[in-house]
Design a protein around this motif. Structure first.
Motif, PDB file in Angstrom:
ATOM      1  N   GLN A  17       0.825  -1.205   0.000  1.00 26.64           N
ATOM      2  CA  GLN A  17       0.000   0.000   0.000  1.00 26.64           C
ATOM      3  C   GLN A  17       0.862   1.258   0.000  1.00 26.64           C
ATOM      4  O   GLN A  17       0.581   2.212  -0.725  1.00 26.64           O
ATOM      5  N   GLN A  21       2.382   1.637  -3.360  1.00 27.67           N
ATOM      6  CA  GLN A  21       1.368   2.049  -4.338  1.00 27.67           C
ATOM      7  C   GLN A  21       1.131   3.549  -4.243  1.00 27.67           C
ATOM      8  O   GLN A  21       0.991   4.235  -5.256  1.00 27.67           O
ATOM      9  N   LYS A  22       1.093   4.081  -3.012  1.00 31.03           N
ATOM     10  CA  LYS A  22       0.922   5.526  -2.837  1.00 31.03           C
ATOM     11  C   LYS A  22       2.114   6.276  -3.425  1.00 31.03           C
ATOM     12  O   LYS A  22       1.943   7.317  -4.068  1.00 31.03           O
ATOM     13  N   LEU A  24       4.017   5.250  -5.863  1.00 29.59           N
ATOM     14  CA  LEU A  24       3.903   5.127  -7.315  1.00 29.59           C
ATOM     15  C   LEU A  24       2.855   6.095  -7.860  1.00 29.59           C
ATOM     16  O   LEU A  24       3.076   6.747  -8.890  1.00 29.59           O
ATOM     17  N   ASP A  25       1.715   6.205  -7.165  1.00 31.05           N
ATOM     18  CA  ASP A  25       0.682   7.142  -7.598  1.00 31.05           C
ATOM     19  C   ASP A  25       1.204   8.581  -7.562  1.00 31.05           C
ATOM     20  O   ASP A  25       0.934   9.368  -8.474  1.00 31.05           O
ATOM     21  N   ALA A  26       1.945   8.925  -6.510  1.00 28.39           N
ATOM     22  CA  ALA A  26       2.503  10.272  -6.412  1.00 28.39           C
ATOM     23  C   ALA A  26       3.508  10.519  -7.538  1.00 28.39           C
ATOM     24  O   ALA A  26       3.521  11.600  -8.145  1.00 28.39           O
ATOM     25  N   ASN A  79       3.544   9.047 -10.472  1.00 28.09           N
ATOM     26  CA  ASN A  79       2.782   9.166 -11.721  1.00 28.09           C
ATOM     27  C   ASN A  79       2.120  10.534 -11.827  1.00 28.09           C
ATOM     28  O   ASN A  79       2.066  11.117 -12.916  1.00 28.09           O
ATOM     29  N   ALA A  80       1.620  11.059 -10.717  1.00 31.81           N
ATOM     30  CA  ALA A  80       1.010  12.390 -10.737  1.00 31.81           C
ATOM     31  C   ALA A  80       2.068  13.440 -11.076  1.00 31.81           C
ATOM     32  O   ALA A  80       1.810  14.355 -11.869  1.00 31.81           O
TER      33      ALA A  80
END
Length: 179
Positions: free
Chosen positions: A97, A100-101, A103-105, A107-108
């Motif tokens: 988790q 994943q956070k 990775l999301d950051a 990607n943003a």
């Protein structure tokens, strides 16, 4: 795995239980003499008689996976008597988790960077003269790494003098025309 009778050495289970390792020993293929701690942990958590019953109930091709699972759970229970392998699974899920956070950051950030690299002049629509396109003012460009904020002075002006859906081509906007 080879039988322990060919090596003249008892398997780890028979050695731990201090009994003679017979040629048909159910433990021999799965608890070699080189891994005594593996059986010691399994015996401590599950008991030798329970493991014997489980292995006898399984088909021969399923036994190795079962022993590996028992050994993993037993080692996890020795390390963490309360949670066992569930503690390890929970730790790994939290790590997934968190990653994943991250990775999301990332990607943003990548999307914001990619959006800042898009050319600021809009393409000329078909049927419009190239002379009617005006470049956007430098005050409308975004600095790298930030969100768009409208300029403090004046309003936002479109890069086109006239739009095809307007009645009055010199009006520069408004949309009051009849369609």
């Amino acid at each position: 795995m080879a039988s322990s009778s060919s090596y003249n050495s008892p398997c780890a289970a028979c050695k731990f239980l201090r009994r003679k390792c017979m040629p048909g020993c159910i433990f021999a293929p799965y608890f070699p003499p080189e891994e005594p701690q593996k059986f010691a942990n399994v015996h401590k958590i599950f008991g030798a008689s329970n493991v014997t019953k489980m292995l006898n109930e399984l088909l021969p091709h399923q036994r190795e996976d079962a022993v590996n699972s028992l050994a993993y759970e037993a080692e996890a229970r020795v390390r963490d008597p309360v949670y066992g392998c569930v503690g390890a699974i929970s730790f790994l899920q939290r790590q997934v988790q968190r990653l994943q956070k991250e990775l999301d950051a990332a990607n943003a950030d990548l999307m914001r960077y990619a959006c800042n690299e898009i050319p600021t002049a809009l393409p000329v629509p078909p049927g419009m003269a190239a002379t009617s396109v005006q470049p956007m003012a430098a005050s409308h460009q975004r600095p790298v790494g930030s969100f768009y904020q409208p300029p403090a002075t004046g309003g936002f002006s479109l890069p086109y003098n006239s739009l095809p859906w307007n009645d009055n081509p010199s009006a520069g906007g408004g949309g009051e025309g009849g369609i």
